[in-house]
Design a protein around this motif. Structure first.
Motif, PDB file in Angstrom:
ATOM      1  N   GLY A 270       0.784  -1.227   0.000  1.00 36.43           N
ATOM      2  CA  GLY A 270       0.000   0.000   0.000  1.00 36.43           C
ATOM      3  C   GLY A 270       0.812   1.271   0.000  1.00 36.43           C
ATOM      4  O   GLY A 270       0.262   2.348   0.246  1.00 36.43           O
ATOM      5  N   THR A 349      -5.374  -0.605  -3.146  1.00 37.42           N
ATOM      6  CA  THR A 349      -5.080  -0.881  -1.737  1.00 37.42           C
ATOM      7  C   THR A 349      -6.218  -1.664  -1.077  1.00 37.42           C
ATOM      8  O   THR A 349      -6.318  -1.702   0.150  1.00 37.42           O
ATOM      9  CB  THR A 349      -4.852   0.428  -0.962  1.00 37.42           C
ATOM     10  N   ILE A 352      -6.270  -3.511   2.510  1.00 38.39           N
ATOM     11  CA  ILE A 352      -5.181  -3.048   3.380  1.00 38.39           C
ATOM     12  C   ILE A 352      -5.768  -2.069   4.401  1.00 38.39           C
ATOM     13  O   ILE A 352      -6.074  -0.924   4.074  1.00 38.39           O
ATOM     14  CB  ILE A 352      -4.065  -2.359   2.576  1.00 38.39           C
ATOM     15  N   ASP A 353      -5.966  -2.545   5.603  1.00 34.67           N
ATOM     16  CA  ASP A 353      -6.454  -1.693   6.690  1.00 34.67           C
ATOM     17  C   ASP A 353      -6.108  -2.368   8.010  1.00 34.67           C
ATOM     18  O   ASP A 353      -5.561  -3.467   8.035  1.00 34.67           O
ATOM     19  CB  ASP A 353      -7.969  -1.450   6.570  1.00 34.67           C
ATOM     20  N   ASP A 354      -6.415  -1.709   9.078  1.00 35.60           N
ATOM     21  CA  ASP A 354      -6.065  -2.216  10.408  1.00 35.60           C
ATOM     22  C   ASP A 354      -7.267  -2.804  11.142  1.00 35.60           C
ATOM     23  O   ASP A 354      -7.255  -2.920  12.374  1.00 35.60           O
ATOM     24  CB  ASP A 354      -5.461  -1.097  11.259  1.00 35.60           C
ATOM     25  N   GLN A 355      -8.291  -3.192  10.398  1.00 35.88           N
ATOM     26  CA  GLN A 355      -9.481  -3.728  11.038  1.00 35.88           C
ATOM     27  C   GLN A 355      -9.405  -5.250  11.145  1.00 35.88           C
ATOM     28  O   GLN A 355      -8.894  -5.924  10.250  1.00 35.88           O
ATOM     29  CB  GLN A 355     -10.725  -3.337  10.235  1.00 35.88           C
ATOM     30  N   LYS A 422       0.312   3.097  18.163  1.00 38.54           N
ATOM     31  CA  LYS A 422      -0.959   2.806  17.496  1.00 38.54           C
ATOM     32  C   LYS A 422      -1.764   1.911  18.413  1.00 38.54           C
ATOM     33  O   LYS A 422      -1.238   0.974  19.023  1.00 38.54           O
ATOM     34  CB  LYS A 422      -0.724   2.115  16.147  1.00 38.54           C
ATOM     35  N   ASN A 424      -5.453   0.489  17.879  1.00 40.56           N
ATOM     36  CA  ASN A 424      -6.786   0.351  17.298  1.00 40.56           C
ATOM     37  C   ASN A 424      -7.243  -1.104  17.357  1.00 40.56           C
ATOM     38  O   ASN A 424      -6.581  -1.954  17.946  1.00 40.56           O
ATOM     39  CB  ASN A 424      -6.831   0.918  15.872  1.00 40.56           C
ATOM     40  N   ARG A 764      -5.591  -9.958   3.465  1.00 41.53           N
ATOM     41  CA  ARG A 764      -6.362  -9.174   2.491  1.00 41.53           C
ATOM     42  C   ARG A 764      -7.424 -10.047   1.813  1.00 41.53           C
ATOM     43  O   ARG A 764      -8.570  -9.604   1.600  1.00 41.53           O
ATOM     44  CB  ARG A 764      -5.432  -8.565   1.440  1.00 41.53           C
ATOM     45  N   LYS A 767     -10.341 -10.601   4.019  1.00 43.14           N
ATOM     46  CA  LYS A 767     -11.140  -9.386   4.189  1.00 43.14           C
ATOM     47  C   LYS A 767     -12.020  -9.117   2.978  1.00 43.14           C
ATOM     48  O   LYS A 767     -13.207  -8.784   3.129  1.00 43.14           O
ATOM     49  CB  LYS A 767     -10.216  -8.190   4.453  1.00 43.14           C
TER      50      LYS A 767
END
Length: 975
Positions: A270, A349, A352-355, A422, A424, A764, A767
């Motif tokens: 990303g 992307t 691509i995330d932090d969830q 960070k 989250n 990924r 998700k």
């Protein structure tokens, strides 16, 4: 396609006195026999004669055409024997031959011999034909010094044909002659020339310009037509006519919706990046562009400028004019691959995330303690794990340690400044610093929702240091150090003492029990995915340290210590070294035995459709391999979408889930974006020595690595794959492709076969599938061909897959129980699996809840688990409680240490699986904890049912002995 390609009937192009000819090009109405080659020239002999002369302007690009055979036949297929070569090179074929009669003749100029095997093609081009008859040569004075071709009857060229449209060289591989190139360069008088091209004509050659450009000349204007809501692709080819071009730059004016894929983009993590693009003198660099046309784009002609420059050359500008038509595409053009709209996926992307993603829950941090689905990790002031609890088990006996040892001994490192950067739901990150004598240690760590911890430790010196060792030590509770695999060892019991030096490519290990464990992978190599046989990266340099580093296992007291060390080195003042590693806590999820027994697989590579009768055996899922009519092309399932969608819809109506083969490691030559990806150099496709199937040799020519080959629909199409080059923007394309398939074809997941991407891709994938269709499935297959077993190579995948299918090349009869447990069963990781090679071992397999898949067979051994499945269903095993020999409270044991038992406990009944690892026939007695299974021994009855190819039915009582031959066993029901 059986249509004729549009062709130049005859074109002249003049610069001064230069005249050039190009023959007509066409596609054969009916493909001729394949070994004649993919290309031929059709010539005409007007009257009977003994010798006829022909000159072919064939404009070839293959290497050494003079080394390939000329195979000439008449219309009836009769082969010509007398052929006298005058000139054979890339531009011209000039020769005399003896025709059998007047009429049409075919000159096959690239014939080959080879075999189409499943998986590879074996063959070569034919060497030159035999010398002609000497008497014939002398009669027509063909070797005379004053021989003139015009003295013989002339055989004109009617056309040049390709066997199929896919084989055709026209128009983009029909090259200019050297004279034409020279004349064009002199006429244009620029150091580099620009040639705009529509996406319908991908630039294929980089070593020569196509004759098409000689005829059209270079241009500073491109005209195209696009629809609303289309992602419109086009090309500008840069020809370094007079000098090398260094570091091409592309800028735009008049639009902010244009992308050049060749000069940069978004990488697989990303992050934006730029590429250095040089063009050697005389070479061509295609540049591919994408224009984002909005759904409400103004109609009519829209324009912008593309300026192309180099460090050592003045810029040139191309005016791009796109006529926007009043018609709207619903999907940007993605359902029509020829549009190349999917090129934008390279820079995606998506995923691509932090969830967190199901089944995982959000991380929770309280102070230095981080909790996740399966447990918790507590950090110390240095940023390292002080304790780890997984599956209600304490994993560490003492805190993890990172040691710096100098000549003065183990250095004391004073920690400071632990702070969280960070916090989250999906990721918690932190940094910490430590000070030692003459150095600083910087810890950059993170923990993700799936139980993965990532560390990068930077050692920075303030003065010159003679370092004796830098090492990572992980002290594990001895009670949870039952098994070990990796660093040169197959899965088995934890050894009391073990030493290993870097070899293989192996970079990781797992230590643990069925209840709790962890995998550690040393990071820092240029490749971080599973170490498969196609990727041989060097070891992580900091850990390897010119083979001074290594690994050892030791035990002391109540702990076992796994130590990775890097050995002696000298570091200068101001020098820095990075030591990276990743930890994954296991099991990664709660084991789902219901899923194992209820959701059974149909798996037949060539025939993915079961019969309706097969559904009665409890099949719930089918895997559609590649190389069959439903999914013919390896790793590119977007061509046969209609057949796949029809298949999926039909079997969904019958209650069957459908998964497909779709991975990354290699790519079919049939993909429409082949030339666009090829223009990216070695970013997507790996370099290699070339060769393989003739199509690859004729069109890709060089710099590719041959992989999978398969014939499609008989012999008229072939799937000839080349290797991809590891982590690249193709990962982004793949993720978007997966989402598209779930959304548009309604697949239920993927069958992954020896894939090569890393865990971030699995995350990924999970998700994007869950976002479209929760409940999608991933099952993973691998073999023993490279590593000591795939379980350690793929541990990083385990949080995101549903099922294991390890076992290709496994010899189940020779594997110890501990090897079964660690390498095959999946049980220590929260998974279960199926057996594979030669039918597996059904007796031992049932101890771990495994059968083979129906109707898979290998090496001629049929694998039919349906008779065992009948017992499963009769017993209702899916709702039973599985209790294996590895559990302290397993209610069934035997009186022989090499005969193991697993109990499947149901209300009022129990299924007992017994299997032998003894080398001889043994008699064993069952020891049953009647209270644990809730039965009165005075009232129970035993039954040994007849199971085809497994056991003969027989009577049995609680006091009887079981007589078990080597590698065999029994299934008993007590109720």
């Amino acid at each position: 396609m059986k249509s004729i390609i549009p062709f130049f009937t005859f074109l002249c192009f003049a610069f001064g006195t230069l005249q050039a000819q190009i023959h007509p090009y066409a596609v054969a109405t009916t493909p001729w026999q394949e070994d004649y080659g993919n290309h031929r020239v059709v010539i005409s002999v007007s009257q009977p004669t003994e010798a006829v002369y022909t000159k072919i302007q064939w404009r070839r690009r293959d290497a050494n055409p003079q080394e390939k055979r000329l195979l000439i036949t008449d219309e009836n297929g009769k082969e010509i024997t007398n052929i006298h070569r005058i000139r054979i090179d890339n531009e011209v074929g000039e020769f005399v031959f003896e025709p059998t009669k007047a009429g049409v003749f075919f000159v096959y100029y690239m014939p080959f011999a080879g075999k189409k095997n499943v998986g590879w093609w074996d063959g070569k081009y034919l060497t030159p034909e035999n010398k002609p008859n000497q008497a014939w040569v002398e009669k027509h004075r063909l070797l005379a010094h004053d021989f003139e071709a015009k003295s013989l009857p002339q055989a004109p060229v009617l056309k040049i044909e390709s066997r199929t449209a896919f084989d055709s060289f026209y128009p983009m591989e029909v090259g200019a002659t050297q004279a034409e190139r020279t004349a064009l360069i002199e006429h244009e008088n620029k150091n580099f020339l620009l040639f705009p091209e529509d996406r319908k004509f991908p630039v294929r050659m980089t070593e020569n310009i196509p004759y098409r450009w000689v005829a059209q000349k270079s241009s500073n204007v491109f005209n195209g037509k696009a629809l609303r809501n289309e992602y419109y692709a086009f090309q500008i080819a840069v020809f370094a006519a007079k000098k090398e071009l260094k570091n091409l730059k592309v800028t735009f004016s008049g639009s902010n919706k244009v992308t050049c894929f060749n000069t940069g983009g978004i990488d697989a993590d990303g992050h934006p990046f730029t590429k250095k693009v040089d063009v050697a003198q005389g070479k061509i660099q295609p540049l591919w562009f994408g224009v984002d046309i909005s759904p409400t784009e103004k109609l009519g002609k829209q324009s912008f400028d593309v300026t192309i420059s180099a460090e050592n050359e003045a810029p040139q500008t191309m005016k791009v004019i796109i006529d926007v038509i009043n018609q709207q595409l619903p999907d940007r053009g993605d359902s029509e691959p020829w549009r190349h709209s999917r090129l934008r996926w390279l820079n995606s992307t998506l995923g691509i995330d932090d969830q967190p993603v199901a089944p995982y829950t959000a991380l929770k941090r309280v102070g230095k303690k981080i909790s996740y689905l399966m447990g918790e990790v507590s950090l110390n002031e240095s940023g390292f794990p002080e304790s780890m609890r997984v599956n209600q088990q304490h994993l560490l006996r003492n805190p993890l340690v990172f040691v710096v040892e100098t000549e003065a001994g183990v250095e004391k490192i004073t920690p400071s400044s632990l702070r969280f950067t960070k916090n989250n739901k999906g990721v918690v990150s932190w940094v910490a610093e430590g000070k030692g004598r003459g150095f600083n240690l910087y810890c950059d760590g993170s923990m993700e929702f799936d139980g993965t911890l990532l560390y990068n430790i930077s050692l920075k010196t303030q003065m010159s240091l003679n370092i004796k060792d830098v090492r990572l030590g992980i002290p594990v509770e001895k009670t949870n150090a039952t098994y070990f695999m990796g660093m040169g060892l197959p899965g088995g019991f934890y050894p009391a003492d073990y030493q290993w030096k870097w070899k293989g490519p192996q970079d990781s290990y797992w230590v643990g029990s069925v209840k709790a464990g962890l995998q550690c992978e040393m990071l820092g190599a240029d490749y971080t995915g599973p170490l498969l046989n196609l990727y041989h990266p060097a070891p992580p340099s900091s850990w390897y340290n010119d083979n001074k580093g290594g690994f050892r296992l030791s035990s002391t007291g109540n702990q076992t210590i796994a130590t990775t060390y890097s050995g002696e080195r000298t570091m200068n003042a101001g020098e820095s070294l990075d030591f990276g590693f990743r930890l994954l806590l296991t099991p990664v999820k709660k084991q789902d035995t219901y899923d194992q027994f209820a959701n059974r697989y149909y798996h037949d590579g060539n025939k993915p459709a079961p019969s309706l009768k097969d559904l009665a055996s409890g099949i719930k899922i089918t895997n559609v391999h590649h190389a069959n009519p439903i999914n013919p092309y390896i790793n590119y399932p977007f061509i046969a979408v209609d057949s796949m969608k029809n298949f999926v819809d039909y079997w969904h109506s019958k209650g069957l889930k459908v998964k497909i083969y779709y991975t990354i490691r290699e790519l079919t030559n049939q993909l429409p974006e082949l030339w666009a990806l090829r223009s990216l150099g070695d970013e997507i496709f790996a370099d290699g020595k070339g060769g393989g199937f003739p199509w690859l040799r004729e069109h890709l020519v060089e710099h590719y690595d041959v992989q999978w080959f398969n014939k499609i629909n008989g012999y008229e199409e072939c799937d000839a794959a080349i290797r991809t080059g590891g982590k690249s923007r193709w990962y982004n394309y793949y993720i978007n492709g997966l989402q598209w398939l779930v959304k548009n074809v309604d697949i239920d997941g993927l069958y992954l076969d020896d894939v090569a991407f890393d865990r971030t891709m699995l995350k990924r994938m999970r998700k994007v599938m869950n976002a479209v269709k929760p409940g999608c499935l991933l099952d993973l297959h691998s073999n023993t061909g490279f590593s000591k077993g795939p379980a350690n190579q793929y541990t990083e995948y385990f949080p995101y897959i549903n099922k294991l299918w390890f076992g290709e090349s496994f010899n189940y009869d020779k594997m110890s129980p501990e090897n079964w447990m660690v390498e095959v069963s999946g049980i220590p990781f929260g998974h279960m699996g199926d057996m594979l090679h030669s039918g597996g071992n059904p007796w031992r397999g049932m101890v771990y809840g495994m059968t083979v898949r129906y109707p898979w067979f290998t090496e001629g051994v049929s694998c039919d688990p349906r008779d065992i499945w009948k017992i499963w269903d009769e017993f209702d095993i899916a709702h039973a409680q599985m209790s294996g020999y590895w559990e302290e409270n397993c209610p069934i044991k035997t009186d022989h240490e090499k005969v193991l038992a697993t109990a499947y406990v149901h209300q009022g009944k129990t299924l007992i699986s017994v299997a032998s690892w003894a080398p001889e026939t043994v008699k064993v007695k069952l020891n049953i904890d009647w209270k644990a299974i809730g039965m009165d021994p005075a009232k129970v009855k035993f039954r040994i049912p007849t199971i085809k190819n497994f056991q003969q039915g027989q009577s049995f009582s609680k006091d009887d002995f079981l007589e078990i031959t080597p590698t065999k066993g029994f299934l008993l029901i007590v109720e």
